[in-house]
Design a protein around this motif. Structure first.
Motif, PDB file in Angstrom:
ATOM      1  N   ARG A   1       0.842  -1.193   0.000  1.00 10.70           N
ATOM      2  CA  ARG A   1       0.000   0.000   0.000  1.00 10.70           C
ATOM      3  C   ARG A   1       0.873   1.238   0.000  1.00 10.70           C
ATOM      4  NH1 ARG A   1      -0.226   3.253   4.436  1.00 10.70           N
ATOM      5  NH2 ARG A   1       0.243   2.419   6.513  1.00 10.70           N
ATOM      6  N   GLY A   2       0.322   2.322  -0.533  1.00 10.08           N
ATOM      7  CA  GLY A   2       1.011   3.597  -0.520  1.00 10.08           C
ATOM      8  C   GLY A   2       0.656   4.381   0.730  1.00 10.08           C
ATOM      9  N   PRO A   3       0.972   5.659   0.765  1.00  9.14           N
ATOM     10  CA  PRO A   3       0.706   6.478   1.946  1.00  9.14           C
ATOM     11  C   PRO A   3      -0.780   6.690   2.191  1.00  9.14           C
ATOM     12  CG  PRO A   3       1.417   7.856   0.114  1.00  9.14           C
ATOM     13  CD  PRO A   3       1.615   6.442  -0.324  1.00  9.14           C
ATOM     14  N   LEU A   4      -1.113   6.970   3.446  1.00  9.47           N
ATOM     15  CA  LEU A   4      -2.479   7.338   3.787  1.00  9.47           C
ATOM     16  C   LEU A   4      -2.729   8.783   3.373  1.00  9.47           C
ATOM     17  CD1 LEU A   4      -2.944   5.857   7.387  1.00  9.47           C
ATOM     18  CD2 LEU A   4      -3.553   4.827   5.187  1.00  9.47           C
ATOM     19  N   TRP A   5      -3.949   9.049   2.913  1.00  8.99           N
ATOM     20  CA  TRP A   5      -4.367  10.385   2.518  1.00  8.99           C
ATOM     21  C   TRP A   5      -5.667  10.739   3.225  1.00  8.99           C
ATOM     22  CZ3 TRP A   5      -1.729  13.220  -1.385  1.00  8.99           C
ATOM     23  CH2 TRP A   5      -0.740  12.512  -2.072  1.00  8.99           C
ATOM     24  N   ARG A   6      -5.839  12.017   3.518  1.00  8.99           N
ATOM     25  CA  ARG A   6      -7.109  12.518   4.031  1.00  8.99           C
ATOM     26  C   ARG A   6      -7.791  13.305   2.923  1.00  8.99           C
ATOM     27  NH1 ARG A   6      -5.535  16.128   7.549  1.00  8.99           N
ATOM     28  NH2 ARG A   6      -6.048  17.940   6.256  1.00  8.99           N
ATOM     29  N   SER A   7      -8.998  12.892   2.568  1.00  6.37           N
ATOM     30  CA  SER A   7      -9.731  13.613   1.532  1.00  6.37           C
ATOM     31  C   SER A   7     -10.208  14.959   2.065  1.00  6.37           C
ATOM     32  CB  SER A   7     -10.929  12.792   1.050  1.00  6.37           C
ATOM     33  OG  SER A   7     -11.674  13.506   0.088  1.00  6.37           O
TER      34      SER A   7
END
Length: 391
Positions: A277-283
């Motif tokens: 998985r890649g980095p976590l993002w906040r929409s």
């Protein structure tokens, strides 16, 4: 009837167009990869600019919560676990049918692994025929078919929470839905209509939160560009990313749109290996302001066959052990389903209303109407002629 011989002559032009599109996409991809490498070194500065000018930025963009170069191997899930999924389908109302009504059908799936328990594979149908169900959308200027789709979304989530909580055991569990947890359509709805859709969804998520059952939305072939748009902050030639002052018309050819419409999945294909998985993002979508403390985070996962976008509420993202375990269960579902989560696929199969089911539904309705003494039961002449041909 489709005349394939007439279409064949148009195929060459279509293939040439697609070839030029691929070449342009490859150019945008290489440029985006260069910007991504640069962003590794100045990520915090870009986030600071994003936060400071967020009210002046006119394009959708997400905030990275982890370093952009993050590539984490998803852990192997426990052998004993449970996966719950729902999906919906419908029969739309039609004035030419024997009665003006519609049906929602919610497919339910509970799969127990390593527990010697029977699965649940069924559906919950509901018929809507009262005036308050059929015509309520008119006060908001919405079509009945559109309102029916929104209501189905809420019902899918409500049924999912009830099903997951009732199936909960000591084994780890994961609740899954097909598609995004960011309901973009809510932004276009009047407040009264929105209040009938969003609160039940948020309440269902709270039930899952109390039961410690993570929920994930699985997006296959996602078209989102929120993560790639974060790199536009780096490509902005102006002193500050003040779109309202410098670039009010976002439809023009802007200097920061060097890799315009490049999908996030296309970029992360070059960064991730299968099982990572890649980095976590906040929409930062505007509608998420109504989600209270359940705003949506996401990450991209190489599931082996594609890069999938996985969405989850904040309370899942903030619990690292829950998130890791849920991602492991999700990846196992994809592997069991040969490229797509088996629980979601089965929920769809349970929900889908096929042609034969539709005919049986209206045959049952016709029988009940005749039994009730209603005369002249039948479809319109237009519908009758469309179902047959004299040619």
């Amino acid at each position: 009837m489709l005349d394939l011989t007439k279409i064949a002559g148009q195929m060459q032009g279509l293939s040439q167009h697609l070839s030029s599109e691929v070449a342009e996409s490859n150019r945008r991809l290489e440029l985006a990869k260069e910007h991504l490498k640069t962003a590794f070194e100045c990520q915090q500065e870009l986030i600071s600019r994003q936060e400071k000018w967020r009210d002046r930025i006119l394009f959708a963009n997400a905030t990275p919560i982890e370093p952009l170069e993050t590539c984490i191997d998803i852990p192997t899930p426990p052998k004993v676990h449970t996966v719950i999924a729902t999906d919906g389908s419908q029969i739309a109302p039609n004035h030419h049918e024997i009665a003006y009504c519609y049906l929602l059908n919610i497919g339910r799936v509970v799969l127990h692994y390593g527990q010697n328990r029977h699965p649940i594979l069924d559906s919950l149908p509901e018929v809507f025929y009262r005036p308050e169900d059929l015509y309520i959308a008119r006060q908001w200027g919405l079509r009945t078919e559109e309102w029916m789709s929104h209501r189905r979304t809420a019902d899918e989530t409500t049924v999912l929470a009830e099903l997951a909580c009732s199936a909960k055991t000591e084994a780890p569990a994961l609740a899954m839905v097909d598609g995004s947890l960011i309901y973009w359509f809510l932004d276009q709805l009047p407040m009264d209509a929105r209040d009938r859709i969003l609160p039940p969804i948020l309440e269902a998520w709270q039930q899952l939160r109390k039961a410690e059952i993570p929920i994930m939305g699985y997006l296959s072939a996602a078209r989102n560009i929120e993560a790639t748009n974060f790199l536009r902050l780096l490509a902005c030639p102006h002193p500050v990313p003040d779109c309202i002052s410098y670039c009010p018309d976002q439809l023009e050819a802007l200097p920061c749109k060097k890799f315009d419409n490049l999908r996030d999945t296309t970029l992360w294909t070059t960064q991730l290996q299968p099982g990572q998985r890649g980095p976590l993002w906040r929409s930062n979508n505007r509608i998420l302001q109504l989600y209270e403390d359940q705003t949506i985070y996401f990450c991209y996962v190489h599931v082996g066959t594609e890069i999938a976008r996985i969405e989850f509420p904040m309370w899942v993202a903030e619990n690292s052990s829950m998130l890791d375990q849920a991602l492991g269960l999700m990846l196992a579902q994809v592997q069991k389903g040969y490229g797509y989560p088996v629980a979601i696929a089965e929920a769809h199969n349970q929900a889908v209303v096929r042609g034969g089911d539709r005919n049986h539904f209206f045959a049952l309705l016709e029988r009940e109407m005749i039994k009730a003494g209603i005369k002249n039961v039948g479809i319109s002449y237009k519908e009758a002629r469309k179902r047959g041909s004299i040619a």
